[in-house]
Design a protein around this motif. Structure first.
Motif, PDB file in Angstrom:
ATOM      1  N   VAL A 500       0.302  -7.666  -6.932  1.00 54.58           N
ATOM      2  CA  VAL A 500      -0.523  -6.235  -7.469  1.00 54.58           C
ATOM      3  C   VAL A 500       0.732  -5.160  -6.901  1.00 54.58           C
ATOM      4  O   VAL A 500       1.275  -4.357  -8.026  1.00 54.58           O
ATOM      5  CB  VAL A 500      -2.166  -6.067  -6.617  1.00 54.58           C
ATOM      6  N   LEU A 501       1.166  -5.405  -6.044  1.00 52.45           N
ATOM      7  CA  LEU A 501       1.994  -4.194  -5.408  1.00 52.45           C
ATOM      8  C   LEU A 501       3.458  -4.697  -5.682  1.00 52.45           C
ATOM      9  O   LEU A 501       3.722  -3.575  -6.466  1.00 52.45           O
ATOM     10  CB  LEU A 501       1.680  -4.585  -3.693  1.00 52.45           C
ATOM     11  N   ASP A 502       3.629  -5.573  -6.021  1.00 53.21           N
ATOM     12  CA  ASP A 502       5.011  -6.196  -6.993  1.00 53.21           C
ATOM     13  C   ASP A 502       5.305  -5.128  -8.528  1.00 53.21           C
ATOM     14  O   ASP A 502       6.132  -4.952  -8.680  1.00 53.21           O
ATOM     15  CB  ASP A 502       4.997  -7.545  -7.217  1.00 53.21           C
ATOM     16  N   GLY A 508      11.912  -3.488  -6.519  1.00 54.78           N
ATOM     17  CA  GLY A 508      13.189  -4.026  -5.017  1.00 54.78           C
ATOM     18  C   GLY A 508      12.247  -2.959  -3.962  1.00 54.78           C
ATOM     19  O   GLY A 508      12.496  -2.904  -2.957  1.00 54.78           O
ATOM     20  N   ALA A 509      11.053  -1.817  -4.076  1.00 59.44           N
ATOM     21  CA  ALA A 509      10.314  -1.794  -2.988  1.00 59.44           C
ATOM     22  C   ALA A 509       9.722  -2.302  -2.467  1.00 59.44           C
ATOM     23  O   ALA A 509       9.667  -2.537  -0.894  1.00 59.44           O
ATOM     24  CB  ALA A 509       9.527  -0.492  -3.471  1.00 59.44           C
ATOM     25  N   PHE A 510       9.515  -3.285  -3.326  1.00 60.75           N
ATOM     26  CA  PHE A 510       7.974  -4.886  -2.183  1.00 60.75           C
ATOM     27  C   PHE A 510       9.154  -5.401  -1.493  1.00 60.75           C
ATOM     28  O   PHE A 510       9.775  -6.081  -2.058  1.00 60.75           O
ATOM     29  CB  PHE A 510       7.315  -5.276  -2.705  1.00 60.75           C
ATOM     30  N   VAL A 511       8.335  -5.494  -0.129  1.00 58.67           N
ATOM     31  CA  VAL A 511       9.809  -6.590   1.080  1.00 58.67           C
ATOM     32  C   VAL A 511       8.784  -7.985   1.083  1.00 58.67           C
ATOM     33  O   VAL A 511       7.535  -8.765   1.251  1.00 58.67           O
ATOM     34  CB  VAL A 511       9.282  -6.665   2.128  1.00 58.67           C
ATOM     35  N   PRO A 512       9.849  -9.074   0.234  1.00 60.68           N
ATOM     36  CA  PRO A 512       9.353 -10.277   0.253  1.00 60.68           C
ATOM     37  C   PRO A 512       9.080 -11.100   1.654  1.00 60.68           C
ATOM     38  O   PRO A 512      10.105 -11.126   2.877  1.00 60.68           O
ATOM     39  CB  PRO A 512      10.493 -11.592  -0.729  1.00 60.68           C
ATOM     40  N   PRO A 530       0.451  -4.438  14.617  1.00 61.72           N
ATOM     41  CA  PRO A 530       0.489  -2.346  15.168  1.00 61.72           C
ATOM     42  C   PRO A 530      -0.315  -1.875  13.233  1.00 61.72           C
ATOM     43  O   PRO A 530      -0.102  -3.236  11.900  1.00 61.72           O
ATOM     44  CB  PRO A 530       1.435  -1.686  14.505  1.00 61.72           C
ATOM     45  N   ASN A 531      -1.501  -1.232  13.834  1.00 65.37           N
ATOM     46  CA  ASN A 531      -1.730  -1.267  12.155  1.00 65.37           C
ATOM     47  C   ASN A 531      -0.856  -0.638  10.939  1.00 65.37           C
ATOM     48  O   ASN A 531       0.627  -0.384  11.371  1.00 65.37           O
ATOM     49  CB  ASN A 531      -2.729   0.530  12.576  1.00 65.37           C
ATOM     50  N   MET A 532      -1.203  -0.739   9.892  1.00 66.22           N
ATOM     51  CA  MET A 532      -0.746  -0.280   8.767  1.00 66.22           C
ATOM     52  C   MET A 532       1.408  -1.451   8.873  1.00 66.22           C
ATOM     53  O   MET A 532       2.169  -0.754   7.601  1.00 66.22           O
ATOM     54  CB  MET A 532       0.418   1.265   8.675  1.00 66.22           C
ATOM     55  N   ALA A 533       1.154  -1.686   9.316  1.00 70.90           N
ATOM     56  CA  ALA A 533       2.285  -2.950   9.306  1.00 70.90           C
ATOM     57  C   ALA A 533       2.308  -4.275   8.370  1.00 70.90           C
ATOM     58  O   ALA A 533       3.909  -4.502   7.547  1.00 70.90           O
ATOM     59  CB  ALA A 533       2.583  -3.579  10.747  1.00 70.90           C
ATOM     60  N   GLY A 534       1.473  -4.487   7.729  1.00 74.20           N
ATOM     61  CA  GLY A 534       1.272  -5.224   6.071  1.00 74.20           C
ATOM     62  C   GLY A 534       1.063  -6.436   6.507  1.00 74.20           C
ATOM     63  O   GLY A 534       0.898  -7.779   5.762  1.00 74.20           O
ATOM     64  N   LYS A 535      -0.033  -6.681   7.342  1.00 70.67           N
ATOM     65  CA  LYS A 535      -0.662  -7.761   7.762  1.00 70.67           C
ATOM     66  C   LYS A 535      -1.872  -8.047   6.521  1.00 70.67           C
ATOM     67  O   LYS A 535      -1.551  -9.230   5.893  1.00 70.67           O
ATOM     68  CB  LYS A 535      -1.422  -7.814   9.242  1.00 70.67           C
ATOM     69  N   SER A 536      -2.553  -7.442   6.278  1.00 68.33           N
ATOM     70  CA  SER A 536      -3.469  -7.717   5.104  1.00 68.33           C
ATOM     71  C   SER A 536      -3.172  -8.145   3.818  1.00 68.33           C
ATOM     72  O   SER A 536      -3.177  -8.808   2.992  1.00 68.33           O
ATOM     73  CB  SER A 536      -4.610  -5.917   4.990  1.00 68.33           C
ATOM     74  N   THR A 537      -1.742  -6.893   3.666  1.00 69.52           N
ATOM     75  CA  THR A 537      -1.420  -7.178   2.571  1.00 69.52           C
ATOM     76  C   THR A 537      -0.496  -8.718   2.479  1.00 69.52           C
ATOM     77  O   THR A 537      -0.614  -9.225   1.404  1.00 69.52           O
ATOM     78  CB  THR A 537       0.171  -5.797   1.915  1.00 69.52           C
ATOM     79  N   LEU A 674       9.196  -2.343   8.631  1.00 66.14           N
ATOM     80  CA  LEU A 674       9.928  -3.228   8.253  1.00 66.14           C
ATOM     81  C   LEU A 674       9.340  -4.220   7.035  1.00 66.14           C
ATOM     82  O   LEU A 674       9.364  -4.346   6.422  1.00 66.14           O
ATOM     83  CB  LEU A 674      10.925  -4.210   8.995  1.00 66.14           C
ATOM     84  N   HIS A 675       7.867  -4.659   7.204  1.00 68.37           N
ATOM     85  CA  HIS A 675       7.477  -4.875   6.643  1.00 68.37           C
ATOM     86  C   HIS A 675       7.238  -6.657   6.126  1.00 68.37           C
ATOM     87  O   HIS A 675       7.199  -7.122   5.395  1.00 68.37           O
ATOM     88  CB  HIS A 675       6.692  -4.671   4.742  1.00 68.37           C
ATOM     89  N   LYS A 676       8.541  -6.835   7.249  1.00 70.61           N
ATOM     90  CA  LYS A 676       8.730  -8.195   7.345  1.00 70.61           C
ATOM     91  C   LYS A 676       8.331  -8.584   7.839  1.00 70.61           C
ATOM     92  O   LYS A 676       8.007  -8.742   9.438  1.00 70.61           O
ATOM     93  CB  LYS A 676      10.206  -8.248   7.264  1.00 70.61           C
TER      94      LYS A 676
HETATM   95  P1  ADP Z   1      -2.140  -3.579   8.044  1.00 66.13           P
HETATM   96  O1  ADP Z   1      -3.080  -4.320   7.675  1.00 66.13           O
HETATM   97  O2  ADP Z   1      -0.809  -4.341   9.124  1.00 66.13           O
HETATM   98  O3  ADP Z   1      -2.801  -2.009   8.531  1.00 66.13           O
HETATM   99  P2  ADP Z   1      -1.362  -3.258   5.083  1.00 66.13           P
HETATM  100  O4  ADP Z   1      -1.615  -4.853   4.555  1.00 66.13           O
HETATM  101  O5  ADP Z   1      -2.782  -3.074   4.955  1.00 66.13           O
HETATM  102  O6  ADP Z   1      -1.186  -2.947   6.647  1.00 66.13           O
HETATM  103  O7  ADP Z   1      -0.461  -2.285   4.673  1.00 66.13           O
HETATM  104  C1  ADP Z   1      -0.122  -1.029   5.260  1.00 66.13           C
HETATM  105  C2  ADP Z   1       0.784  -0.476   3.510  1.00 66.13           C
HETATM  106  O8  ADP Z   1       1.736  -0.757   4.085  1.00 66.13           O
HETATM  107  C3  ADP Z   1       0.394  -0.673   2.154  1.00 66.13           C
HETATM  108  O9  ADP Z   1      -0.039   0.451   1.590  1.00 66.13           O
HETATM  109  C4  ADP Z   1       1.125  -1.836   1.729  1.00 66.13           C
HETATM  110  O10 ADP Z   1       1.153  -0.958   0.464  1.00 66.13           O
HETATM  111  C5  ADP Z   1       2.512  -1.554   2.852  1.00 66.13           C
HETATM  112  N1  ADP Z   1       2.696  -3.039   1.990  1.00 66.13           N
HETATM  113  C6  ADP Z   1       2.648  -3.520   2.782  1.00 66.13           C
HETATM  114  N2  ADP Z   1       3.068  -4.919   2.994  1.00 66.13           N
HETATM  115  C7  ADP Z   1       4.364  -4.691   2.088  1.00 66.13           C
HETATM  116  C8  ADP Z   1       5.281  -5.402   1.602  1.00 66.13           C
HETATM  117  N3  ADP Z   1       5.745  -6.971   1.602  1.00 66.13           N
HETATM  118  N4  ADP Z   1       6.847  -4.343   0.790  1.00 66.13           N
HETATM  119  C9  ADP Z   1       5.825  -2.841   0.911  1.00 66.13           C
HETATM  120  N5  ADP Z   1       5.482  -2.183   1.642  1.00 66.13           N
HETATM  121  C10 ADP Z   1       4.407  -2.875   2.132  1.00 66.13           C
END
Ligand code: ADP
Length: 682
Positions: A500-502, A508-512, A530-537, A674-676
């Motif tokens: 969906v985010l892709d 190119g914004a989404f980090v694979p 940390p929070n907002m790092a991208g874990k749930s995603t 860095l979402h990596k």
């Molecule tokens: P967490 O679960 O760690 O708190 P989230 O998964 O909710 O973090 O992601 C936080 C934000 O970062 C979201 O708004 C999401 O769109 C963005 N994000 C997460 N993963 C990526 C990614 N791989 N590339 C770009 N943006 C991302």
């Protein structure tokens, strides 16, 4: 009308029994379901009561029945998403989890009786028993639900329901199972926030060109496959369509000329089809040769099979295009439906009705000459009909075969036998032509009805072709890869992206990110950061890629090997539960307990921030115990996202646990995400 007007109820409309296109969302199925709790059997076996459920979509003619343990009811209803549920008046509310979106309709208890149901169904299907539909003794009570449903439809529709021509037993185990909270958490067909289609996986993936395809895609996403061969055959078809741009675009172009045949046929079968509906059936049939020509000599067995199944119904197609005008009206009673040249008598009647003026002009000229009266006039009024008007100045010249009809101040009006005869013909002609058109329309509708079976089959093939085309279009446009599906418990994804985010984020914004899980590479991945790092995603992404792979879709990744899952469990976020009237913590624990009780080694489990609903120490302890249980007792692929860093210590005692971490950098006193995802060094 004269005298007493006959009044009767001709149809009862409810949420689940609408068939009108104007009210239904063409992209969605419209199921009405009936639910029966079977208390008898539970008494004998001591199991929790079973629930029987039957569901039907009147607008398309799909009719299913099945038996589930009561505990599974909510999940099943979440899969089917009925808009209306029938429940017996003496039944306690069979609630799912509250907050359901369907309307509950109470029906009298006798409607759910076994004998009544059986009789009703065998009568409707014209069969001696229901064995032929694959219902066994143990399913006996599914019949009760199906019977009650049919009773309701017959009572409300007061029309033949011939398009409900089969009752299909729904068997579990053939599809990947997704429980209600997983469907919700993964936002497969609805978003969590407002329950709308927009923003869901379905909406983002949907590139279909017909409403039938849209509904089919929703159906595939709600019922992913587990059979490797079945998945591979869809993949082959998607692959062929993805690789051949000319083929893909001409097939999709051809499908754009197709109307919603499934619902059109349903309206024909319930006697509600308008002339326009018939002409849409005709146009769809007319565009089938184009669709079929695209399918010749294809390599994929599935495409070949569809080619064979596609029934062009050539005679019906020819008849409809010969009979119906191009721009058919909605009402069948006002004429203007049938083409000139289709029916000789109709043509005559129309000529008569329309040619009136011409005849009058020539009759007037003829009489003028015969009588020598220069201002002789043929006219018409509603009370006296046709007349010949002669001013008093020419009174003496009136021939003897003129009969006086009416006297005016300066003139007399006459009628002749010839004029009288003509009048009868003309006045009648218009009405008769409308009647005849209506009869011809009914005959055509019956002709379409006799083709219901092949038309439904064709509709189904069109829907699947559209869905495959949609998956291929997406794969080509978004640069997806064909995942290799295997039966081992493994996941090997390179440069995976959240589907969906892709699409929603700028290119190119989404980090694979990569994913590697399996026996010996680590079955249980613990993701901290940390929070907002991208874990749930990240963890959702893995679940969604697996789901997509199992419907036969390609996936947003550079390369992927995916072990087929029998179930996916997702327990993500606890934000929305309060609105549903339950304690967050309670919901979280109930759902987690269910995962621990029902997951198998073949399942895929994703858990996000489990234990957050309680105090820190309780939360850590719970999370700790849950990870241990999944690791030691179940051994399924698990992605566990948590902000409890304490859990990383588990790697020392649990051999299949791997610690992952999301990279964060500090830059000029700011945190940069860095979402990596990478291996954590702890
Ligand atoms: P967490 O679960 O760690 O708190 P989230 O998964 O909710 O973090 O992601 C936080 C934000 O970062 C979201 O708004 C999401 O769109 C963005 N994000 C997460 N993963 C990526 C990614 N791989 N590339 C770009 N943006 C991302």
């Amino acid at each position: 009308a004269v005298g007493l007007v006959k009044r009767e109820i001709t149809r009862v409309v409810s949420a689940g029994t609408v068939t009108d296109d104007a009210i239904l969302d063409p992209r969605e199925s419209n199921y009405v379901a009936a639910i029966v709790a079977d208390t008898e059997r539970s008494g004998a076996s001591g199991l929790s009561p079973d629930v029987r459920d039957a569901w039907a979509d009147l607008s398309t003619g799909r009719f299913w029945a099945a038996v589930f343990p009561r505990a599974r009811l909510a999940d099943q209803l979440a899969r089917i998403r009925p808009v209306e549920c029938l429940v017996s008046e003496d039944e306690s509310p069979i609630g799912a989890s509250g907050g359901e979106s369907w309307m509950v309709t109470r029906r009298p208890p006798w409607a759910f009786g076994l004998d009544a149901a059986r009789n009703r169904l065998t009568q409707h299907f014209q069969t001696a028993s229901l064995d032929g539909f694959g219902f066994q003794d143990a399913d006996r009570a599914a019949i009760r639900a199906a019977g009650a449903l049919l009773e309701y439809l017959q009572e409300t529709q007061k029309a033949p329901l011939h398009h409900l021509d089969r009752l299909l037993p729904y068997r579990q185990g053939l599809a990947l199972e997704l429980d209600e909270s997983t469907r919700r958490s993964l936002e497969i067909t609805r978003t969590i926030r407002d329950g709308s289609r927009e923003g869901s996986l379905l909406a983002v993936l949907d590139r279909t060109t017909t409403p039938m395809g849209s509904r089919m895609l929703a159906d595939w996403l709600s019922n992913p496959l587990t059979d490797l061969a079945a998945i591979a055959s869809r993949q082959d078809a998607v692959g062929e369509l993805t690789g051949d741009l000319a083929f893909r675009s001409s097939l999709r172009d051809a499908l754009r000329n197709v109307y919603d045949l499934e619902r059109l046929v349903a309206r024909v079968m319930t006697g509600r089809a308008s002339p326009r509906d018939l002409s849409f059936v005709g146009r769809t049939l007319a565009s089938l040769p184009e669709v079929k020509s695209q399918l010749g000599r294809r390599a994929s067995p599935l495409l070949r099979e569809y080619d064979e199944l596609l029934d062009l119904c050539p005679e019906l197609s020819a008849e409809l295009s010969r009979a119906l005008v191009d721009d058919c009206p909605l009402s069948p009673r006002d004429g203007g439906v049938i083409r000139t040249g289709y029916h000789a008598e109709l043509d005559q009647l129309r000529e008569l009705a329309a040619g009136g003026k011409q005849w009058i002009a020539s009759y007037q000229a003829q009489e003028m000459q015969r009588t020598g009266i220069p201002n002789l006039k043929v006219g018409f009024n509603k009370v006296f009909g046709y007349f010949i008007e002669i001013t008093n100045a020419h009174k003496e010249k009136v021939p003897i075969n003129y009969t006086r009809k009416q006297t005016l101040t300066g003139a007399e009006r006459y009628v002749t036998p010839e004029l009288k005869e003509y009048e009868d013909k003309v006045l009648d002609a218009d009405e008769r032509s409308r009647d005849l058109e209506y009869q011809l329309f009914l005959q055509l509708r019956d002709r379409v009805a006799t083709h219901a079976r092949p038309l439904q089959r064709t509709a189904n093939v069109l829907a699947m072709l559209d869905t495959l085309g949609s998956l291929a279009e997406l794969a080509a446009k978004q640069g997806y890869c064909r995942p290799k599906l295997v039966s081992d418990r493994m996941l090997e994804i390179l440069d995976g992206r959240h589907p969906v985010l892709d699409i929603m984020q700028p290119a190119g914004a989404f980090v694979p990110n990569d994913t590697s899980a399996g026996p010996e590479r680590g079955l249980l991945l613990l993701i901290t950061g940390p929070n907002m790092a991208g874990k749930s995603t990240y963890i959702r992404q893995v679940a969604l890629l697996t789901l997509m792979a199992q419907i036969g879709s390609f996936v947003p990744a550079r390369q992927a090997v995916i072990g087929v899952a029998d179930r996916i469990f997702a327990r993500v976020g606890a934000s929305d539960e309060l609105s549903r009237g339950q304690s967050t913590f309670m919901v979280e624990m109930t759902e987690t307990a269910r995962i621990l009780n029902t997951a198998t080694p073949r399942s895929l489990v994703i858990l996000d921030e489990i234990g957050r609903g309680t105090s820190t120490y309780d939360g850590v302890s719970l999370a700790w115990a849950i990870v241990e249980h999944l690791h030691d007792r179940i051994g399924c692929r698990t992605l566990f996202a948590t902000h409890y860093h304490e859990l990383t210590d588990l790697a020392q005692s649990l051999p299949e646990l791997r610690n992952l971490n999301v990279a964060v950098k500090e830059w000029d006193d700011n945190v940069v995400f860095l979402h990596k995802i990478g291996r954590a060094h702890v």
